[in-house]
Design an enzyme around this catalytic site. Structure first.
Site, PDB file in Angstrom:
ATOM      1  N   TYR A  73       0.846  -1.190   0.000  1.00 21.64           N
ATOM      2  CA  TYR A  73       0.000   0.000   0.000  1.00 21.64           C
ATOM      3  C   TYR A  73       0.881   1.240   0.000  1.00 21.64           C
ATOM      4  O   TYR A  73       1.724   1.419   0.885  1.00 21.64           O
ATOM      5  CB  TYR A  73      -0.915   0.005   1.228  1.00 21.64           C
ATOM      6  CG  TYR A  73      -1.801   1.223   1.299  1.00 21.64           C
ATOM      7  CD1 TYR A  73      -2.776   1.450   0.330  1.00 21.64           C
ATOM      8  CD2 TYR A  73      -1.661   2.147   2.322  1.00 21.64           C
ATOM      9  CE1 TYR A  73      -3.595   2.569   0.387  1.00 21.64           C
ATOM     10  CE2 TYR A  73      -2.478   3.267   2.390  1.00 21.64           C
ATOM     11  CZ  TYR A  73      -3.437   3.470   1.421  1.00 21.64           C
ATOM     12  OH  TYR A  73      -4.242   4.584   1.472  1.00 21.64           O
ATOM     13  N   HIS A 112      -4.833   5.113  -2.538  1.00 21.84           N
ATOM     14  CA  HIS A 112      -6.018   5.959  -2.668  1.00 21.84           C
ATOM     15  C   HIS A 112      -5.583   7.306  -3.239  1.00 21.84           C
ATOM     16  O   HIS A 112      -4.540   7.832  -2.843  1.00 21.84           O
ATOM     17  CB  HIS A 112      -6.686   6.185  -1.310  1.00 21.84           C
ATOM     18  CG  HIS A 112      -7.290   4.944  -0.742  1.00 21.84           C
ATOM     19  ND1 HIS A 112      -6.570   4.053   0.010  1.00 21.84           N
ATOM     20  CD2 HIS A 112      -8.549   4.454  -0.828  1.00 21.84           C
ATOM     21  CE1 HIS A 112      -7.368   3.058   0.364  1.00 21.84           C
ATOM     22  NE2 HIS A 112      -8.573   3.277  -0.124  1.00 21.84           N
TER      23      HIS A 112
END
Length: 184
Positions: A73, A112
């Site tokens: 991530y 994101h």
């Protein structure tokens, strides 16, 4: 500017304030103290980008073991605006890709991105990322609050595609050494 003038350095207790200042300038969200404690323990997954010995960017990642997958991530990857489009982001991203390649056990890399951040979306698409989801109200205290989830799927293949014995070896060290790693 040549890539030789770009260097990546470790995040340490001595330069963590530079990372905090950089993140305050580059990102519309603020990060709590736990974020920075985790970054100090991240090793190769957290790097400062230097241009002529000046901190101009940073990348911070963590390993995510959810959804029955092992994923990388990208928490932050950013560069001061006067230094953008000079290859600094690419150097930071290539460092992360090299880490994933050497590890050999990631299913994907994801992050994101605020839905109106077209520059970041195009940057990641250039490296094969795709928008796989949109999270409504992901961000607090910034507009727009929605975020795209961008993901790059990684595929691992055994050197001999006619045999699966290599990928089912009980010893995980020999398993990861035996695999070749390709990006989809």
């Amino acid at each position: 500017m040549t890539r030789s003038s770009i260097e990546l350095g470790d995040v340490t207790p001595h330069n963590i304030k530079q990372l905090k200042k950089l993140n305050t300038v580059v990102f519309p969200v603020s990060y709590n103290d736990k974020f920075y404690v985790d970054v100090l323990e991240a090793g190769e997954l957290a790097k400062l980008a230097y241009y002529n010995d000046i901190v101009v960017g940073a990348v911070c990642c963590r390993i995510d073991n959810t959804e029955n997958q092992r994923r990388l991530y990208i928490m932050t990857l950013g560069c001061l605006s006067p230094y953008r489009r000079l290859g600094i982001g690419t150097v930071m991203f290539e460092h992360i890709m090299n880490f994933a390649e050497k590890d050999g056990n990631f299913d994907s890399i994801f992050l994101h991105v605020q839905i109106n951040n077209n520059g970041a979306i195009e940057f990641y698409k250039k490296f094969g990322f795709e928008i796989v989801d949109t999270k409504e109200q992901y961000y607090k205290r910034i507009e727009p609050a929605d975020a795209h989830v961008l993901q790059k799927t990684l595929r691992r293949t055994a050197p001999n595609s006619n045999s699966t014995a290599t990928s089912t070896t009980a010893n995980s060290n020999s398993r990861s050494k035996a695999r070749q790693f390709t990006f989809v």
